[in-house]
Scaffold this motif. Structure first.
Motif, short mmCIF file in Angstrom:
data_model
loop_
_atom_site.label_atom_id
_atom_site.label_comp_id
_atom_site.label_asym_id
_atom_site.label_seq_id
_atom_site.Cartn_x
_atom_site.Cartn_y
_atom_site.Cartn_z
N UNK A 93 0.84 -1.19 0.00
CA UNK A 93 0.00 0.00 0.00
C UNK A 93 0.88 1.24 0.00
N UNK A 94 0.83 2.04 -1.08
CA UNK A 94 1.68 3.22 -1.19
C UNK A 94 1.40 4.24 -0.09
N UNK A 95 0.13 4.43 0.26
CA UNK A 95 -0.19 5.39 1.31
C UNK A 95 0.43 4.99 2.64
N UNK A 96 0.40 3.69 2.94
CA UNK A 96 1.01 3.21 4.18
C UNK A 96 2.51 3.43 4.16
N UNK A 97 3.13 3.17 3.02
CA UNK A 97 4.58 3.38 2.90
C UNK A 97 4.92 4.87 3.07
N UNK A 98 4.12 5.75 2.50
CA UNK A 98 4.38 7.18 2.61
C UNK A 98 4.22 7.66 4.05
N UNK A 99 3.18 7.19 4.73
CA UNK A 99 2.97 7.59 6.12
C UNK A 99 4.12 7.13 7.00
N UNK A 100 4.54 5.88 6.81
CA UNK A 100 5.66 5.38 7.60
C UNK A 100 6.94 6.13 7.28
#
Length: 255
Positions: A93-100
């Motif tokens: 999930x790109x959004x999860x990677x960006x948030x992390x």
């Protein structure tokens, strides 16, 4: 904690200056143990967390490309919402990677244009001083109250005993007892006390500390600036001038 973490490249495919996750196949070795695990190069099997005796290596893979990398304590793992018991691989999930990625930058991690660039220079700097060419080691601790942040910024250059002619780092080197002390903390407040013991600076908020990027874009811009400096360190003529005279004006040889 970024150099000397026990991660080595089995091959280097990139030029080090591209904004992409190059998917290098790596070996992760925990120093002093028999743990030796090959990390697959396929995107969904790339590592999120890998444990060692001195902490946990963490990778995030932002949608803009590259990789965010840091080496953290158990307390920081909890603050990042990651397990301190089970190793994990990346999310799809790109959004999860960006948030992390942003959360890791706020904990002192750095964004790298490619994993190969980090690996090459983290190895090289064990033999020669890099000073400002290599990102500093940023140690961060947040109080349980949620108010403020303690930050300790150090050079990763080694202390070459008997080498008086070597270039001195602009920052103090990582204190010898820092890692053992942090590895024994059980709470966020104890971690703050550990950093304060070694002279960390307190900021009322992370926004006040210029060493903690507020956004992914800011982290990427900073990483690209260091990437350009590291590319200069790949020119032997530049390195010769740097080591002999501390000269950073030597023209980079064109390929």
């Amino acid at each position: 904690m970024m150099a000397g973490s026990g991660v080595e490249a089995s091959k280097t495919q990139d030029g080090g200056d591209n904004n992409h996750d190059d998917g290098i196949v790596c070996w992760y070795r925990e120093p002093g143990s028999e743990y030796n695990k090959r990390l697959p190069g396929t995107p969904n099997a790339r590592p999120r967390t890998r444990f060692s005796n001195s902490g946990c290596a963490i990778w995030a893979y932002p949608s803009v490309g590259g990789v965010v990398y840091g080496f953290f304590t158990a307390v920081q793992l909890k603050q990042l919402g990651l397990s301190n018991m089970e190793e994990a691989n990346r999310s799809d999930n790109d959004d999860e990677e960006d948030r992390l990625s942003v959360a890791m930058l706020q904990q002192g991690a750095h964004w790298w244009p490619s994993w190969g660039l980090y690996l090459r220079h983290s190895r090289e700097m064990t033999d020669i001083p890099y000073a400002f060419h290599f990102p500093p080691s940023i140690h961060v601790a947040y109080p349980s109250s949620g108010n403020g942040v303690w930050v300790l910024k150090c050079s990763l250059d080694r202390d070459w005993e008997g080498q008086d002619d070597f270039i001195e780092p602009l920052l103090t080197r990582v204190p010898e007892g820092l890692s053992p002390r942090r590895n024994l903390v059980l709470t966020a407040d104890e971690e703050c006390d550990a950093l304060r013991h070694f002279g960390a600076t307190f900021y009322e908020s992370s926004e006040e500390c210029e060493d903690l990027p507020k956004t992914l874009d800011e982290g990427v811009r900073r990483g690209k600036r260091y990437g350009a400096l590291l590319k200069r360190m790949e020119d032997p003529h530049y390195v010769e001038a740097w080591l002999e005279h501390g000269n950073t004006e030597w023209p980079v040889k064109k390929a």
